[in-house]
Motif scaffolding. Structure first.
Motif, short mmCIF file in Angstrom:
data_model
loop_
_atom_site.label_atom_id
_atom_site.label_comp_id
_atom_site.label_asym_id
_atom_site.label_seq_id
_atom_site.Cartn_x
_atom_site.Cartn_y
_atom_site.Cartn_z
N PHE A 16 0.93 -1.17 -0.05
CA PHE A 16 -0.01 0.04 -0.02
C PHE A 16 0.82 1.10 0.20
CE2 PHE A 16 -2.12 3.29 2.42
CZ PHE A 16 -3.53 3.67 1.72
N PHE A 17 1.93 1.43 0.92
CA PHE A 17 2.48 2.49 0.91
C PHE A 17 3.76 2.51 -0.09
CE2 PHE A 17 1.42 2.48 5.49
CZ PHE A 17 0.92 3.68 5.55
N SER A 18 4.07 1.51 -0.61
CA SER A 18 4.92 1.37 -1.74
C SER A 18 4.51 2.25 -3.05
CB SER A 18 5.83 0.30 -2.01
OG SER A 18 6.58 -0.41 -0.95
N THR A 19 3.09 1.67 -3.36
CA THR A 19 2.14 2.05 -4.31
C THR A 19 1.91 3.45 -4.30
OG1 THR A 19 1.34 -0.13 -4.58
CG2 THR A 19 0.32 1.57 -5.66
N GLY A 20 1.91 4.02 -2.96
CA GLY A 20 1.39 5.65 -2.72
C GLY A 20 2.75 6.33 -3.23
N PHE A 21 3.72 5.69 -2.69
CA PHE A 21 5.22 6.64 -2.88
C PHE A 21 5.51 6.69 -4.26
CE2 PHE A 21 7.00 5.52 1.55
CZ PHE A 21 6.10 6.36 2.34
N LEU A 22 5.20 5.71 -5.03
CA LEU A 22 5.60 5.49 -6.56
C LEU A 22 4.77 6.46 -7.12
CD1 LEU A 22 6.32 1.65 -7.27
CD2 LEU A 22 8.00 3.61 -7.29
N ILE A 23 3.49 6.46 -6.84
CA ILE A 23 2.38 7.47 -7.78
C ILE A 23 2.65 8.99 -7.20
CG2 ILE A 23 0.19 8.02 -7.93
CD1 ILE A 23 -0.76 5.10 -7.49
N ALA A 24 3.07 9.20 -6.06
CA ALA A 24 3.48 10.45 -5.51
C ALA A 24 4.65 10.82 -6.22
CB ALA A 24 3.66 10.54 -3.95
N LEU A 127 7.30 -7.19 -7.38
CA LEU A 127 8.66 -7.65 -7.77
C LEU A 127 9.17 -6.82 -8.88
CD1 LEU A 127 9.54 -11.17 -6.55
CD2 LEU A 127 10.25 -9.15 -5.45
N ILE A 128 8.43 -7.13 -10.02
CA ILE A 128 8.41 -6.60 -11.33
C ILE A 128 8.38 -5.06 -11.56
CG2 ILE A 128 7.94 -6.57 -13.82
CD1 ILE A 128 6.87 -9.62 -13.63
N ALA A 129 7.40 -4.64 -10.59
CA ALA A 129 7.11 -3.18 -10.48
C ALA A 129 8.24 -2.45 -9.95
CB ALA A 129 5.95 -2.70 -9.64
N GLY A 130 9.02 -2.99 -8.85
CA GLY A 130 10.08 -2.49 -8.36
C GLY A 130 11.37 -1.98 -9.17
N LEU A 131 11.64 -3.17 -10.37
CA LEU A 131 12.60 -2.86 -11.09
C LEU A 131 12.80 -1.69 -11.83
CD1 LEU A 131 15.00 -4.44 -12.06
CD2 LEU A 131 13.83 -5.54 -13.83
N PRO A 132 11.46 -1.31 -12.63
CA PRO A 132 11.69 -0.09 -13.35
C PRO A 132 11.67 1.22 -12.41
CG PRO A 132 9.36 -0.95 -13.67
CD PRO A 132 10.20 -1.98 -12.95
N GLY A 133 10.98 0.83 -11.06
CA GLY A 133 10.97 2.08 -10.28
C GLY A 133 12.29 2.57 -9.58
N ILE A 134 13.13 1.53 -9.45
CA ILE A 134 14.36 1.76 -8.62
C ILE A 134 15.17 2.15 -10.00
CG2 ILE A 134 15.21 -0.70 -9.05
CD1 ILE A 134 15.73 1.68 -5.84
N THR A 135 15.21 1.66 -10.94
CA THR A 135 15.92 2.03 -12.22
C THR A 135 15.85 3.41 -12.56
OG1 THR A 135 15.95 -0.50 -13.02
CG2 THR A 135 16.75 1.40 -14.46
N PHE A 164 19.26 16.20 -6.51
CA PHE A 164 18.09 15.45 -6.44
C PHE A 164 17.31 15.52 -5.23
CE2 PHE A 164 19.44 11.89 -3.94
CZ PHE A 164 21.14 12.05 -4.27
N GLY A 165 15.87 15.84 -5.51
CA GLY A 165 14.88 16.28 -4.13
C GLY A 165 14.23 14.99 -3.69
N TRP A 166 13.12 15.37 -2.95
CA TRP A 166 12.26 14.53 -2.16
C TRP A 166 11.60 13.36 -3.33
CZ3 TRP A 166 7.20 14.91 -2.63
CH2 TRP A 166 6.82 16.28 -2.78
N SER A 167 11.16 13.94 -4.40
CA SER A 167 10.24 13.04 -5.10
C SER A 167 11.16 11.89 -5.71
CB SER A 167 9.80 14.09 -6.42
OG SER A 167 8.88 15.04 -5.95
N CYS A 168 12.50 12.25 -5.71
CA CYS A 168 13.34 10.99 -6.24
C CYS A 168 13.73 10.08 -5.14
CB CYS A 168 14.54 11.66 -6.86
SG CYS A 168 15.78 10.60 -7.33
N TRP A 169 13.71 10.58 -3.65
CA TRP A 169 13.65 9.80 -2.58
C TRP A 169 12.56 9.11 -2.71
CZ3 TRP A 169 18.15 8.55 -0.35
CH2 TRP A 169 19.18 9.48 -0.56
N LEU A 170 11.35 9.61 -2.95
CA LEU A 170 10.01 8.76 -2.59
C LEU A 170 10.08 7.55 -3.71
CD1 LEU A 170 7.09 11.41 -2.33
CD2 LEU A 170 7.90 9.56 -0.71
N GLY A 171 10.52 7.95 -4.95
CA GLY A 171 10.64 6.68 -5.89
C GLY A 171 11.37 5.58 -5.33
#
Length: 239
Positions: A16-24, A127-135, A164-171
């Motif tokens: 839940f929080f990971s999806t919210g952080f990625l969208i934010a 797991l697959i979603a984390g790959l493009p997000g972290i990349t 780099f700012g806080w949006s990048c840290w959220l990602g």
């Protein structure tokens, strides 16, 4: 069963929080922030879709959107957009599948093995979603850092230098959370799937044995009942 519920809820919490952080992180405007706060009277932030300037004294913020998505943009911006949107979609669907697979949700209540498989599918998607997000997040941050370091190394000052700012840290945080929740749902829940499948197979074998025994008993009594009825009809016919 209690351990399985605990793993499901922990995985759901991180998903839940990971999806919210990625969208934010995808739709906020602070992927890059000016690094010279002491020399500036305003804070400048750049996102994936627009750039905002906030006055330090009165807090007034002004945002300018970038050109159309069909216009020419830096490769860093285009690829980061694509990877973050892909991560958002995969993480969103993974979280929805996980909600359907929770034991507390009344969806397929008589099919625990199918619900476990749904949890496994959601874990793989996370797991697959984390790959493009972290990349996308790490690549964007490294590119900003290398650009700033090269300017400092060559003594080039363009007026504004960014970090780099806080949006990048959220990602980054959202991507790591997707990896963690996906690992819980795939590695740990797989063990429970094997245990549950063995129990279901044993229960099915017992039910099949009982039904077969009942059929045999019924078939054993059936000819005797038919013989008694035939004898009764034979006596009635003679009379």
């Amino acid at each position: 069963a209690g351990m399985r519920f605990f793993l499901q809820y922990v995985g759901c919490f991180f998903a839940f929080f990971s999806t919210g952080f990625l969208i934010a992180s995808t739709w906020t405007d602070c992927w890059m922030v000016n690094a010279d706060d002491s020399l500036e009277v305003s804070t400048k932030c750049r996102g994936l879709w627009w750039e905002c300037v906030t006055n330090v004294f009165d807090g007034i913020q002004t945002c300018d959107e970038y050109d159309s998505i069909f216009a020419e943009h830096p490769v860093k911006l285009v690829l980061t957009r694509a990877m973050m949107i892909t991560a958002d979609i995969l993480a969103g669907f993974g979280f929805l599948f996980l909600v359907l697979g929770l034991d507390c949700v009344k969806f397929l209540p008589d099919e625990p093995l199918i619900k476990l498989r749904i949890c496994l599918v959601s874990g793989i998607m996370l797991l697959i979603a984390g790959l493009p997000g972290i990349t996308g997040s790490v690549w964007y941050a490294v590119d900003v850092y290398v650009e700033r370091s090269s300017l400092v190394f060559h003594n080039v000052f363009l007026g504004i230098q960014y970090k780099f700012g806080w949006s990048c840290w959220l990602g980054m945080a959202g991507s790591l959370g997707c990896f963690l929740s996906g690992a819980l749902l795939t590695c740990c829940m797989y063990l429970f799937r094997e245990t549950s499948s063995g129990r279901l197979h044993s229960a099915y074998s017992l039910r099949k044995g009982y039904s077969s025994a009942g059929t045999i008993v019924t078939n054993v009594h059936l000819p005797s009942s038919q013989t008694a009825t035939a004898k009764m009809y034979a006596v009635d016919t003679r009379v």
